[in-house]
Write a protein that holds these residues in place. Structure first.
Motif, PDB file in Angstrom:
ATOM      1  N   SER A   1     -30.585  46.380  29.404  1.00 58.44           N
ATOM      2  CA  SER A   1     -29.893  46.296  30.694  1.00 58.44           C
ATOM      3  C   SER A   1     -29.816  44.839  31.117  1.00 58.44           C
ATOM      4  CB  SER A   1     -30.627  47.101  31.770  1.00 58.44           C
ATOM      5  OG  SER A   1     -30.444  48.477  31.576  1.00 58.44           O
TER       6      SER A   1
ATOM      7  N   LYS B   1     -27.319  50.483  22.990  1.00 63.53           N
ATOM      8  CA  LYS B   1     -26.638  50.651  24.278  1.00 63.53           C
ATOM      9  C   LYS B   1     -26.938  49.445  25.157  1.00 63.53           C
ATOM     10  CE  LYS B   1     -26.765  54.634  26.450  1.00 63.53           C
ATOM     11  NZ  LYS B   1     -27.241  55.770  27.301  1.00 63.53           N
TER      12      LYS B   1
ATOM     13  N   ILE C   1     -26.359  48.183  29.117  1.00 60.06           N
ATOM     14  CA  ILE C   1     -25.986  48.550  30.486  1.00 60.06           C
ATOM     15  C   ILE C   1     -25.805  47.261  31.279  1.00 60.06           C
ATOM     16  CG2 ILE C   1     -26.689  49.780  32.573  1.00 60.06           C
ATOM     17  CD1 ILE C   1     -28.477  51.519  30.731  1.00 60.06           C
TER      18      ILE C   1
ATOM     19  N   TYR D   1     -24.934  45.349  34.968  1.00 56.60           N
ATOM     20  CA  TYR D   1     -24.799  45.430  36.433  1.00 56.60           C
ATOM     21  C   TYR D   1     -24.478  44.046  36.960  1.00 56.60           C
ATOM     22  CZ  TYR D   1     -25.855  45.156  41.339  1.00 56.60           C
ATOM     23  OH  TYR D   1     -25.747  44.900  42.691  1.00 56.60           O
TER      24      TYR D   1
ATOM     25  N   THR E   1     -17.854  43.892  39.882  1.00 59.67           N
ATOM     26  CA  THR E   1     -17.724  44.467  38.539  1.00 59.67           C
ATOM     27  C   THR E   1     -16.828  43.650  37.610  1.00 59.67           C
ATOM     28  OG1 THR E   1     -15.897  45.879  39.281  1.00 59.67           O
ATOM     29  CG2 THR E   1     -18.136  46.810  39.359  1.00 59.67           C
TER      30      THR E   1
ATOM     31  N   GLU F   1     -17.096  43.449  33.497  1.00 60.17           N
ATOM     32  CA  GLU F   1     -16.001  43.826  32.606  1.00 60.17           C
ATOM     33  C   GLU F   1     -15.683  42.701  31.621  1.00 60.17           C
ATOM     34  OE1 GLU F   1     -13.041  44.788  35.454  1.00 60.17           O
ATOM     35  OE2 GLU F   1     -13.866  46.790  35.889  1.00 60.17           O
TER      36      GLU F   1
ATOM     37  N   SER G   1     -18.451  42.646  29.014  1.00 60.01           N
ATOM     38  CA  SER G   1     -18.258  43.765  28.093  1.00 60.01           C
ATOM     39  C   SER G   1     -17.211  43.417  27.034  1.00 60.01           C
ATOM     40  CB  SER G   1     -17.842  45.019  28.861  1.00 60.01           C
ATOM     41  OG  SER G   1     -17.568  46.086  27.978  1.00 60.01           O
TER      42      SER G   1
ATOM     43  N   GLU H   1     -22.611  51.202  22.539  1.00 61.95           N
ATOM     44  CA  GLU H   1     -21.768  51.374  23.723  1.00 61.95           C
ATOM     45  C   GLU H   1     -22.219  50.438  24.841  1.00 61.95           C
ATOM     46  OE1 GLU H   1     -22.136  55.102  25.813  1.00 61.95           O
ATOM     47  OE2 GLU H   1     -24.170  55.437  25.079  1.00 61.95           O
TER      48      GLU H   1
ATOM     49  N   ILE I   1     -22.070  50.196  29.036  1.00 59.38           N
ATOM     50  CA  ILE I   1     -21.845  50.951  30.262  1.00 59.38           C
ATOM     51  C   ILE I   1     -21.987  50.006  31.445  1.00 59.38           C
ATOM     52  CG2 ILE I   1     -22.701  52.820  31.734  1.00 59.38           C
ATOM     53  CD1 ILE I   1     -23.772  54.170  29.215  1.00 59.38           C
TER      54      ILE I   1
ATOM     55  N   MET J   1     -22.678  49.773  35.414  1.00 61.54           N
ATOM     56  CA  MET J   1     -23.213  50.554  36.526  1.00 61.54           C
ATOM     57  C   MET J   1     -23.083  49.779  37.828  1.00 61.54           C
ATOM     58  SD  MET J   1     -26.613  52.529  35.148  1.00 61.54           S
ATOM     59  CE  MET J   1     -26.480  53.849  33.921  1.00 61.54           C
TER      60      MET J   1
END
Length: 321
Positions: free
Chosen positions: A129, A152, A154, A156, A160, A164, A167, A180, A182, A184
């Motif tokens: 994370s 994975k 994550i 934050y 956002t 993005e 990512s 993946e 994600i 949040m």
């Protein structure tokens, strides 16, 4: 004098090499002469605007450097962080190179967390994370991907759009990665699922609660490097079985996450387990059990700039001969 650009650094200096250099530098800091005068900070007009001057010298490699790094949070059209390194070889005193250092800073800051993760996290850690998706976050992901098989990630961020962008950069660099990402909207939810947490924000007050950290988590805290700022709360410290710092000197002057609870009599600096260099040299398992929560609080240290700049210079001067 050679000038090494950001493009040169990104093209010719890998995270793998950076981590080797950073780990070597930490080891040398305990076995040879390494001078790291405390950084000078000049505060400017504008909220949070300041410039840091960070000199260092490593006798073993015969190089010294000074990094000048400005942080202007209100910048819109130009980068918030701008950095330059002047590298000097210490046989003759010749200033051999200047380096645009924003990319180098991202890499070596990431490398600190990567090495901390290598020695402090569970070897079967899979979920990362990232709290705060600004300039340093990509280097954090790169370094941790070097030492753990992450499935994975994550993300934050307060807004956002930066999450993005991060990512997209992750998938661009790791095009064959089957994991993946994600995004949040709640930091506490983001850390609940993590095996490894990276906190790289400029927050004045805690972004997430230590009550939400699950057993067995390792945390790298690399943001909010000021004595009056803390991005994690005292619950993190009270639940951590081991708290490691990059240097005691830096922690006692700039690690607000440690200093604020210490000054409030909620926690004590005497509970610091040791410096990252101690952990590297001991080469022993730091964790007592898989349920241990570990924390690396890093405010950065100048000798890492010297060894990384010297490593880059040595490679680039051969390319441009």
């Amino acid at each position: 004098m050679l000038h090494i650009t950001e493009e040169d650094v990104l093209k010719h200096y890998s995270m793998k090499q950076c981590m080797k250099d950073v780990e070597k530098a930490f080891s040398l800091s305990k076995t040879t002469r390494v001078d790291i005068p405390f950084r000078t900070i000049l505060h400017h007009n504008g909220e949070g605007a300041h410039t840091l001057y960070m000199p260092s010298y490593i006798e073993d490699i015969q190089y010294a450097s000074i990094k000048i790094s400005s942080l202007f949070p209100s910048n819109k059209e130009i980068p918030m962080i701008q950095s330059l390194i002047v590298l000097t070889e210490t046989i003759s005193g010749k200033h051999v190179a200047t380096l645009s250092a924003s990319a180098l800073t991202m890499l070596r800051t990431g490398a600190i967390s990567g090495i901390g993760t290598k020695y402090l996290s569970r070897k079967n850690s899979e979920v990362l994370s990232v709290i705060g998706c600004g300039a340093q976050s990509f280097g954090q992901v790169q370094a941790i991907m070097e030492v753990r098989d992450i499935t994975k990630i994550i993300l934050y961020n307060r807004t956002t759009d930066k999450a993005e962008l991060l990512s997209a950069k992750i998938f661009e660099l790791y095009s064959s990665w089957a994991g993946e990402v994600i995004i949040m909207e709640d930091a506490n939810e983001a850390v609940k699922a993590a095996d490894i947490v990276v906190s790289c924000t400029s927050a004045d007050t805690p972004v997430f609660s230590g009550k939400c950290i699950k057993k067995g988590t390792h945390i790298n805290a690399i943001g909010s490097c000021a004595p009056n700022k803390h991005e994690y709360d005292v619950h993190v410290l009270n639940r951590a079985s081991k708290v490691v710092v990059d240097t005691f000197e830096g922690a006692k002057n700039e690690a607000g996450g440690l200093l604020i609870p210490h000054n409030n009599n909620e926690w004590s600096l005497n509970k610091i387990y040791g410096e990252l260099s101690d952990v590297i040299l001991e080469q022993e398992e730091v964790r007592n059990s898989a349920d241990d929560i570990t924390l690396l609080d890093s405010v950065g240290v100048g000798f890492l700039d010297t060894i990384c700049a010297a490593s880059i210079y040595t490679k680039i001067k051969e390319i441009y001969k």
